[in-house]
Design a protein around this motif. Structure first.
Motif, mmCIF file in Angstrom:
data_model
loop_
_atom_site.group_PDB
_atom_site.id
_atom_site.type_symbol
_atom_site.label_atom_id
_atom_site.label_comp_id
_atom_site.label_asym_id
_atom_site.label_seq_id
_atom_site.Cartn_x
_atom_site.Cartn_y
_atom_site.Cartn_z
ATOM 1 N N GLY A 83 0.841 -1.207 0.000
ATOM 2 C CA GLY A 83 0.000 0.000 0.000
ATOM 3 C C GLY A 83 0.870 1.250 0.000
ATOM 4 N N GLY A 84 0.258 2.361 -0.398
ATOM 5 C CA GLY A 84 0.979 3.636 -0.402
ATOM 6 C C GLY A 84 1.390 4.039 1.006
ATOM 7 N N LYS A 85 0.597 3.646 1.974
ATOM 8 C CA LYS A 85 0.898 3.972 3.374
ATOM 9 C C LYS A 85 2.258 3.411 3.777
ATOM 10 N N ILE A 88 5.185 5.436 2.562
ATOM 11 C CA ILE A 88 5.401 6.602 3.424
ATOM 12 C C ILE A 88 6.096 6.164 4.716
ATOM 13 N N TRP A 109 -3.379 14.425 6.152
ATOM 14 C CA TRP A 109 -3.817 13.025 6.326
ATOM 15 C C TRP A 109 -3.172 12.514 7.610
ATOM 16 N N TYR A 112 0.532 10.772 8.509
ATOM 17 C CA TYR A 112 1.860 11.424 8.463
ATOM 18 C C TYR A 112 2.373 11.711 9.870
ATOM 19 N N ASN A 155 0.464 16.612 -0.228
ATOM 20 C CA ASN A 155 -0.551 15.644 -0.684
ATOM 21 C C ASN A 155 -1.573 16.398 -1.528
ATOM 22 N N SER A 217 0.005 4.844 -5.097
ATOM 23 C CA SER A 217 -0.888 3.789 -4.625
ATOM 24 C C SER A 217 -1.812 3.333 -5.736
ATOM 25 N N SER A 219 -4.508 1.761 -4.712
ATOM 26 C CA SER A 219 -5.731 1.541 -3.929
ATOM 27 C C SER A 219 -6.937 2.280 -4.482
ATOM 28 N N TYR A 306 -13.431 13.598 -1.293
ATOM 29 C CA TYR A 306 -13.814 14.060 0.034
ATOM 30 C C TYR A 306 -14.316 15.500 -0.022
HETATM 31 C C1 LIG Z 1 -3.546 10.799 1.463
HETATM 32 C C2 LIG Z 1 -3.395 9.322 1.468
HETATM 33 N N1 LIG Z 1 -2.191 8.805 1.234
HETATM 34 C C3 LIG Z 1 -1.976 7.483 1.235
HETATM 35 C C4 LIG Z 1 -3.006 6.611 1.488
HETATM 36 C C5 LIG Z 1 -2.641 5.160 1.515
HETATM 37 O O1 LIG Z 1 -3.441 4.313 0.833
HETATM 38 P P1 LIG Z 1 -3.001 2.800 0.641
HETATM 39 O O2 LIG Z 1 -2.106 2.419 1.753
HETATM 40 O O3 LIG Z 1 -4.282 2.040 0.635
HETATM 41 O O4 LIG Z 1 -2.307 2.739 -0.682
HETATM 42 C C6 LIG Z 1 -4.290 7.093 1.761
HETATM 43 C C7 LIG Z 1 -5.391 6.194 2.091
HETATM 44 O O5 LIG Z 1 -6.448 6.570 2.533
HETATM 45 C C8 LIG Z 1 -4.489 8.488 1.728
HETATM 46 O O6 LIG Z 1 -5.684 9.018 1.949
#
Ligand SMILES: Cc1ncc(COP(=O)(O)O)c(C=O)c1O
Length: 376
Positions: A83-85, A88, A109, A112, A155, A217, A219, A306
């Motif tokens: 995932g993108g999370k 990070i 978000w 962070y 972001n 991501s 996602s 959102y």
């Molecule tokens: C701003 C932002 N960055 C990153 C993510 C990470 O998403 P994921 O881990 O599902 O790729 C989210 C998920 O809600 C997000 O809102």
């Protein structure tokens, strides 16, 4: 996550809850992507892969980023993450030491802040101006850069506000940050969901290769939240450090999901504009409907899915004290789940996710209207 759990508990008690909390597409993953996963299973692609992801997927990520934004990343500057999370998380853990400062514009978000704190770093928050659409400017950022600044996080489009940084300002911010020898993390989670502007990546500007890290991501872009595939694009030494960390924590992202991701990135892209068209329709409805509630103001979201209305009018009656209080009572009394602004660093807002059906939006906004009128 807490809002979702509370809403779920009420639902299990038989209560009809309208859920505006979830930050994920309500669309299913497109069939061609699911079929690629099924084919991967059938072919027994079920073993470990390299920790930083398969060469095939890294190549596909670099190619898609190049096709979309004109960048020239190579697989050595790319890693696949859970995932993108996780991109990070890996970056901040690899980069930030105790005492280092990380600059985060507000509203932000929520992850962070917690990831920086976990690394022992110090968050430096930069307030933005709601009247100016929550847009960060280089002038706002500059006084917050110090010799201890290690990273600036941007972001755009933003979760929670839907704000999109104008390209010219983004470039000015990059010049400022890079000029101080600081890294810029651009979280491109919603980069394909823009209502007015063409998709833009700051990684495409000259010199960005050394000063920018992309967290990407699949996602939201491909409605694949549960598959857990994201990526980082960064200078090769940093990718090396992040991959080392990943190798001793999660190892590789799931092999089957990686095959599905290759298909998502290389296969037909038409699901993306289709979803965007539907989000736009909902965005327009939500903004019109919120503006019809006396005292509520909303900056029109320019991207993501959102809305971030200012609901402070509801505090006037004295019954509600904060957006946290607002969100708790909205859920327990009117059975609408939203995320309070406190989670994103502002006290006068709630976040409404419109990644849900028009029917649910109509029902929930009706309840919200009534709730605010009662409170204010
Ligand atoms: C701003 C932002 N960055 C990153 C993510 C990470 O998403 P994921 O881990 O599902 O790729 C989210 C998920 O809600 C997000 O809102």
């Amino acid at each position: 996550m807490k809002v979702a759990a509370d809403a779920d508990r009420l639902r299990r008690e038989g209560i009809d809850v309208v859920d505006f909390g979830a930050g994920e597409p309500d669309f299913p993953t497109p069939d061609h992507i699911k079929n690629a996963a099924i084919a991967a299973l059938a072919a027994n692609f079920t073993k470990y892969t390299p920790a930083g992801g398969t060469q095939e997927l890294k190549q596909a990520i670099c190619e898609r980023h190049r096709a979309d934004f004109g960048t020239r990343y190579t697989p050595a500057e790319c890693m696949v993450t859970v995932g993108g999370k996780h991109a990070i998380f890996n970056l901040i853990q690899a980069l930030v030491d105790p005492g280092d400062e990380v600059v985060i514009p507000v509203p932000y978000w929520v992850t962070y802040k917690d990831v920086v704190n976990y690394a022992g770093g110090t968050c430096v928050f930069v307030d933005t101006d709601e009247a100016a659409g929550f847009a960060l400017t280089a002038a706002m950022l500059e006084p917050h850069l110090t010799p201890k600044t290690r990273l600036v996080i941007i972001n755009s489009p933003s979760n929670p506000s839907g704000a999109v940084l104008a390209k010219e300002e983004f470039i000015r911010i990059h010049e400022l940050v890079a000029g101080r020898g600081v890294l810029l993390l651009t979280d491109e989670c919603y980069c394909q969901f823009l209502y007015d502007d063409a998709p833009f990546s700051i990684a495409s500007v000259p010199g960005a290769g050394e000063s920018v890290v992309v967290a990407g991501s699949l996602s939201k872009t491909y409605a694949m939240t549960g598959w857990r595939i994201g990526f980082a694009l960064a200078p090769a030494p940093l990718i090396g450090a992040m991959t080392k960390l990943q190798s001793h924590s999660t190892s590789n992202p799931t092999s089957i999901a990686q095959k599905a991701a290759v298909e998502a990135l290389r296969g037909p892209q038409d699901s993306v504009p289709d979803m965007l068209a539907e989000y736009r329709r909902r965005r327009d409805f939500v903004v019109t409907r919120l503006r019809a509630i006396p005292g509520v103001s909303i900056i029109e979201p320019k991207g993501a899915f959102y809305a971030y209305p200012n609901i402070s009018v509801a505090f006037r009656g004295g019954k509600l004290k904060s957006s946290l209080d607002f969100a708790e009572k909205l859920l327990s009394q009117a059975h609408v789940a939203v995320v309070p602004g406190e989670a994103f660093g502002t006290a006068d807002h709630i976040r409404i996710s419109y990644a849900t059906s028009m029917h649910e939006l109509e029902r929930g906004l009706e309840r919200l209207h009534h709730f605010i009128q009662q409170a204010s």
